[in-house]
Design a protein around this motif. Structure first.
Motif, mmCIF file in Angstrom:
data_model
loop_
_atom_site.group_PDB
_atom_site.id
_atom_site.type_symbol
_atom_site.label_atom_id
_atom_site.label_comp_id
_atom_site.label_asym_id
_atom_site.label_seq_id
_atom_site.Cartn_x
_atom_site.Cartn_y
_atom_site.Cartn_z
ATOM 1 N N LEU A 41 0.826 -1.207 0.000
ATOM 2 C CA LEU A 41 0.000 0.000 0.000
ATOM 3 C C LEU A 41 0.862 1.260 0.000
ATOM 4 O O LEU A 41 0.568 2.224 -0.720
ATOM 5 C CB LEU A 41 -0.937 -0.004 1.211
ATOM 6 C CG LEU A 41 -1.931 1.149 1.297
ATOM 7 C CD1 LEU A 41 -2.869 1.152 0.095
ATOM 8 C CD2 LEU A 41 -2.741 1.046 2.585
ATOM 9 N N THR A 45 0.725 3.688 -3.235
ATOM 10 C CA THR A 45 0.263 5.067 -3.071
ATOM 11 C C THR A 45 1.297 6.054 -3.607
ATOM 12 O O THR A 45 0.962 6.972 -4.364
ATOM 13 C CB THR A 45 -0.032 5.362 -1.581
ATOM 14 O OG1 THR A 45 -1.048 4.452 -1.128
ATOM 15 C CG2 THR A 45 -0.496 6.785 -1.378
ATOM 16 N N ILE A 49 1.062 8.634 -6.931
ATOM 17 C CA ILE A 49 1.154 10.092 -6.785
ATOM 18 C C ILE A 49 2.215 10.681 -7.706
ATOM 19 O O ILE A 49 2.013 11.747 -8.301
ATOM 20 C CB ILE A 49 1.435 10.461 -5.312
ATOM 21 C CG1 ILE A 49 0.208 10.143 -4.457
ATOM 22 C CG2 ILE A 49 1.821 11.929 -5.170
ATOM 23 C CD1 ILE A 49 0.449 10.249 -2.958
ATOM 24 N N GLY A 140 -0.478 2.711 -9.630
ATOM 25 C CA GLY A 140 -0.533 2.462 -8.188
ATOM 26 C C GLY A 140 -1.046 1.075 -7.860
ATOM 27 O O GLY A 140 -0.491 0.383 -6.995
ATOM 28 N N PHE A 144 1.030 -1.862 -6.081
ATOM 29 C CA PHE A 144 0.525 -2.468 -4.842
ATOM 30 C C PHE A 144 0.527 -3.993 -4.948
ATOM 31 O O PHE A 144 1.038 -4.693 -4.079
ATOM 32 C CB PHE A 144 -0.889 -1.959 -4.546
ATOM 33 C CG PHE A 144 -1.616 -2.754 -3.496
ATOM 34 C CD1 PHE A 144 -1.264 -2.652 -2.156
ATOM 35 C CD2 PHE A 144 -2.651 -3.605 -3.852
ATOM 36 C CE1 PHE A 144 -1.931 -3.392 -1.186
ATOM 37 C CE2 PHE A 144 -3.314 -4.346 -2.892
ATOM 38 C CZ PHE A 144 -2.953 -4.239 -1.551
#
Length: 187
Positions: A41, A45, A49, A140, A144
């Motif tokens: 995670l 994340t 971004i 993302g 993950f």
């Protein structure tokens, strides 16, 4: 950019994080799934971004370079792909050879280090027609999943496929860059 190209791009962007996760997983003794999910995670994340940041920077400059934007995207993607292949073939290492620690700050710093290429890809994506939120979300999500799997598989696969995953990711980036360039040159 179509969905298949975006999925390939997302997969390519997740390979360096996957390689780093395999290394981290190899250093952990039987990591629980919850720890692998937490690390995944954090990586996912940050990896989602960074292309948004890069896209914002590239979008601000897009008006000045619109006539040759496809060349910029090609050079950035191909250059990053070649860099990833160079790293995988014995170039620079992601992390020093020392036992990995589990601190969140250390994981976040590693995630930022592996996501710099996603920021540069975001700059390149500003020059092509793409839904940046979808692209960032896919990057993302892929990261993950790949990091979570990398942590769990690290003990078994660490020395076997870690660098090969990064080589494949670099090759995919080069191919996506070539596809963008060919698409613009053909029409």
């Amino acid at each position: 950019m179509n969905l298949i190209a975006l999925c390939l791009l997302a997969l390519a962007m997740s390979t360096d994080a996957f390689a780093a996760a395999i290394g981290k997983g190899a250093g952990l003794r039987n990591p629980p799934l919850t720890e692998a999910l937490k690390i995944g995670l954090i990586f996912g994340t940050i990896e989602a971004i960074t292309p948004l940041i890069g896209w914002s920077v590239g979008h601000l400059a897009a008006g000045y370079v619109q006539a040759w934007d496809h060349w910029i995207a090609f050079v950035l993607l191909a250059g990053l792909g070649l860099h990833m292949i160079h790293q995988s073939l014995g170039g620079e290492e992601h992390e020093p050879d020392r036992p990995p620690r589990r601190g969140i700050l250390r994981v976040a710093v590693t995630a930022v280090g592996t996501s710099i290429d996603a920021m540069a890809v975001g700059v390149g994506l500003a020059f092509v027609e793409v839904n940046i939120l979808l692209a960032a979300g896919l990057i993302g999500l892929a990261t993950f999943i790949m990091v979570t799997l990398g942590i769990m598989l690290g003990r078994v696969l660490g020395g076997l496929i870690g660098k090969r995953a990064e080589t494949a990711g670099g090759a995919v980036l080069i191919l996506v860059g070539c596809w963008i360039l060919a698409s613009h040159l053909q029409g």
